[in-house]
Design a protein around this motif. Sequence first.
Motif, PDB file in Angstrom:
ATOM      1  N   GLU A   1       0.833  -1.203   0.000  1.00  0.00           N
ATOM      2  CA  GLU A   1       0.000   0.000   0.000  1.00  0.00           C
ATOM      3  C   GLU A   1       0.866   1.251   0.000  1.00  0.00           C
ATOM      4  N   GLU A   2       1.900   1.269   0.862  1.00  0.00           N
ATOM      5  CA  GLU A   2       2.827   2.410   0.888  1.00  0.00           C
ATOM      6  C   GLU A   2       3.529   2.560  -0.458  1.00  0.00           C
ATOM      7  N   TYR A   3       3.995   1.426  -0.991  1.00  0.00           N
ATOM      8  CA  TYR A   3       4.734   1.456  -2.256  1.00  0.00           C
ATOM      9  C   TYR A   3       3.859   2.002  -3.381  1.00  0.00           C
ATOM     10  N   ASN A   4       2.651   1.483  -3.514  1.00  0.00           N
ATOM     11  CA  ASN A   4       1.782   1.897  -4.623  1.00  0.00           C
ATOM     12  C   ASN A   4       1.326   3.339  -4.483  1.00  0.00           C
ATOM     13  N   ASN A   5       1.068   3.796  -3.243  1.00  0.00           N
ATOM     14  CA  ASN A   5       0.687   5.200  -3.048  1.00  0.00           C
ATOM     15  C   ASN A   5       1.831   6.133  -3.416  1.00  0.00           C
ATOM     16  N   ALA A   6       3.036   5.779  -2.977  1.00  0.00           N
ATOM     17  CA  ALA A   6       4.203   6.610  -3.294  1.00  0.00           C
ATOM     18  C   ALA A   6       4.514   6.565  -4.786  1.00  0.00           C
ATOM     19  N   LEU A   7       4.393   5.384  -5.385  1.00  0.00           N
ATOM     20  CA  LEU A   7       4.647   5.250  -6.821  1.00  0.00           C
ATOM     21  C   LEU A   7       3.656   6.087  -7.618  1.00  0.00           C
ATOM     22  N   ARG A   8       2.400   6.058  -7.212  1.00  0.00           N
ATOM     23  CA  ARG A   8       1.375   6.827  -7.917  1.00  0.00           C
ATOM     24  C   ARG A   8       1.700   8.315  -7.897  1.00  0.00           C
ATOM     25  N   LYS A   9       2.109   8.827  -6.735  1.00  0.00           N
ATOM     26  CA  LYS A   9       2.450  10.244  -6.618  1.00  0.00           C
ATOM     27  C   LYS A   9       3.693  10.575  -7.443  1.00  0.00           C
ATOM     28  N   TYR A  10       4.674   9.671  -7.407  1.00  0.00           N
ATOM     29  CA  TYR A  10       5.918   9.916  -8.146  1.00  0.00           C
ATOM     30  C   TYR A  10       5.651   9.981  -9.650  1.00  0.00           C
ATOM     31  N   LEU A  11       4.879   9.037 -10.153  1.00  0.00           N
ATOM     32  CA  LEU A  11       4.584   9.021 -11.580  1.00  0.00           C
ATOM     33  C   LEU A  11       3.823  10.262 -12.011  1.00  0.00           C
ATOM     34  N   LYS A  12       2.872  10.676 -11.196  1.00  0.00           N
ATOM     35  CA  LYS A  12       2.054  11.834 -11.550  1.00  0.00           C
ATOM     36  C   LYS A  12       2.845  13.131 -11.452  1.00  0.00           C
ATOM     37  N   ASN A  13       3.623  13.298 -10.375  1.00  0.00           N
ATOM     38  CA  ASN A  13       4.309  14.566 -10.134  1.00  0.00           C
ATOM     39  C   ASN A  13       5.573  14.740 -10.955  1.00  0.00           C
ATOM     40  N   HIS A  14       6.257  13.632 -11.251  1.00  0.00           N
ATOM     41  CA  HIS A  14       7.552  13.748 -11.923  1.00  0.00           C
ATOM     42  C   HIS A  14       7.542  13.289 -13.378  1.00  0.00           C
ATOM     43  N   LEU A  15       6.670  12.359 -13.711  1.00  0.00           N
ATOM     44  CA  LEU A  15       6.656  11.828 -15.073  1.00  0.00           C
ATOM     45  C   LEU A  15       5.359  12.135 -15.812  1.00  0.00           C
ATOM     46  N   ASN A  16       4.439  12.812 -15.125  1.00  0.00           N
ATOM     47  CA  ASN A  16       3.151  13.167 -15.724  1.00  0.00           C
ATOM     48  C   ASN A  16       2.445  11.941 -16.304  1.00  0.00           C
ATOM     49  N   ARG A  17       2.459  10.848 -15.541  1.00  0.00           N
ATOM     50  CA  ARG A  17       1.840   9.590 -15.969  1.00  0.00           C
ATOM     51  C   ARG A  17       0.903   9.086 -14.894  1.00  0.00           C
ATOM     52  N   GLU A  18      -0.155   8.425 -15.337  1.00  0.00           N
ATOM     53  CA  GLU A  18      -1.040   7.772 -14.391  1.00  0.00           C
ATOM     54  C   GLU A  18      -0.482   6.394 -14.063  1.00  0.00           C
ATOM     55  N   ALA A  19      -0.659   5.986 -12.836  1.00  0.00           N
ATOM     56  CA  ALA A  19      -0.151   4.674 -12.415  1.00  0.00           C
ATOM     57  C   ALA A  19      -1.012   3.567 -13.010  1.00  0.00           C
ATOM     58  N   PRO A  20      -0.403   2.509 -13.522  1.00  0.00           N
ATOM     59  CA  PRO A  20      -1.170   1.369 -14.027  1.00  0.00           C
ATOM     60  C   PRO A  20      -1.738   0.559 -12.877  1.00  0.00           C
ATOM     61  N   SER A  21      -2.467  -0.476 -13.221  1.00  0.00           N
ATOM     62  CA  SER A  21      -3.032  -1.342 -12.197  1.00  0.00           C
ATOM     63  C   SER A  21      -1.923  -1.931 -11.341  1.00  0.00           C
ATOM     64  N   SER A  22      -2.183  -2.047 -10.034  1.00  0.00           N
ATOM     65  CA  SER A  22      -1.162  -2.543  -9.113  1.00  0.00           C
ATOM     66  C   SER A  22      -0.831  -4.011  -9.348  1.00  0.00           C
ATOM     67  N   ASP A  23      -1.682  -4.752 -10.083  1.00  0.00           N
ATOM     68  CA  ASP A  23      -1.349  -6.151 -10.350  1.00  0.00           C
ATOM     69  C   ASP A  23      -0.149  -6.269 -11.268  1.00  0.00           C
ATOM     70  N   ILE A  24       0.183  -5.194 -11.978  1.00  0.00           N
ATOM     71  CA  ILE A  24       1.363  -5.189 -12.843  1.00  0.00           C
ATOM     72  C   ILE A  24       2.527  -4.489 -12.155  1.00  0.00           C
TER      73      ILE A  24
END
Length: 549
Positions: A216-239
């Motif tokens: 949960e921590e990893y996916n929340n942080a990854l989602r913010k990182y992708l959005k704020n730094h790479l301007n990308r939406e996070a894919p499904s967490s199963d991937i």
Amino acid sequence: MSTPSISTDPSSSLVPQPHLIFAKLVPANIEAQRLFSELAEAVLSNPTNPEYMHYAKFLHIEPYSPNPPDHQTRQESQESQTATDTDDEISVKSSPNYQGHYILSFEVDPLIPDIGWVIGFGRRSKKQSADSGPVDLLLATPGTSSAKFEVAGKHARLFFDKDAVLTLKVFSHRGYVTALGNEGFKEGQRSITTRKSRVSFGSLSYSLEFSDLNEEEYNNALRKYLKNHLNREAPSSDISATPSPMDTLVGEWNIRGTVGNGSFGVVNVTKNIRTGETGAAKCLVRNSIETHAKILREIDTLKALPRNPRLLQYFAEYYERGERWYTGILDESDERYRLRTRPEKVIIMYGPFVRFNLSEELFLKQPLNIRMAAFYQVLQGLVGLHGEGFIHRDIKPSNIGVVKQSADTIEIVILDYGETVRAERCEPCPGKAGTIPFLAPEMERRPYGKEVDLWATGIVGMQLFVSGGKLLWRNVVNAEAAWRKQVAVLQSAPANSVQNLLASMIAWDPAKRTPADIALKHPCFNDVRIACDVETQEASKLGSKRKHT
């Protein structure tokens, strides 16, 4: 030199540590450990030196604390000593002052987030080239010989690919080797598929290890990182989830989660570790001649399907015992003939991976334009199938997968080719193909052709646009009166409405059903046709570049 005992506690570091550390790169052989110690000493001795300030952000440094070496480290140490140092040099350098590792944190940005964390020796000369210049994870103090250790200025990089999976890619074109596990490569990339992986750059070996951040921590942080730094939406967490001990590597395909569980038809997400291609892994079990024949028919159909973004694409197949042909006893005179053959897993890799299908109740609440676009794309898939002589024979909402969706777009694909045949006409075989509420009236009564798919698609359309997901009859053969009443209502709708198209798709006479290619031109699709056609053309170009065996 002994293997150091390195703490995982950030507070033990001699340099400030960020939060949200998701991975670390730990020097594993003597040379990597020695170079890290020299770098740590330079950083600590020059805390205000601008040259080191960026590198220090990625370092966890501790005073050296020796620990007895394990077998692997002892072997690596011997190889490293033989390859790079004389005995005199080893004795002089055998007592480092510092130990530690490199860190990857969602709170500390690499120099260029779009590229990721660049690894290497940094600037090697005043004359710049493509594989020299600033890096993030500096493996040695400036001026260290690249040729001696076969490490380039910019040797490799770690980055999140399109599916947010951590990936290692060769940066340099100098021909130096990068290795992941036991595989060395001089170009290309590899997905990180295990929580702890051996990584090498030239003669330097490291252990790449994911941290103990929970998912949960990893996916929340990854989602913010992708959005704020790479301007990308996070894919499904199963991937994008971190590697798990339950993952299975089959050839070049990393399959997420336990494969099979002894059941029939389990589907998992999978990813090609070389190309980054994401797909699905369907795990089947063959335990009889009948299941053997069914599985091979599905594989052969997938291989023969035309390149069409609305149809599945075959990637690879895997047999548990390595043999395409079922290994049961076929000779009836053999005394083992009646013995039950040990079940065998067969895994089919194909793409794309879908996350839900049109049978989900939530889909019926989607805006009209989304539902119209999905229906249009189903017809595009039928054009591809029928154009190559295939009859699907089991079109229904649960066999129409949603690949991705946004507020105003959707991408679907037709699934499940277990009943698909390549034929102009089929003989009726009651109970063997199709799903009763979607069966055309002729399908179990007389020879039939591709028109049965048009009928079934029309019934899907009825659910999407007329009945709110309900089926208006269980078996139309026994409900002809209800069918006539419904068709009359559809025919009374305006000529440019989807209801008007549906009336022609569920005509009782197969010859009067509107073919898929003609249905695509119906005016009800005027608002979605251009967007869907453009998306299909772009997906077709991408698909034509894929090569799988």
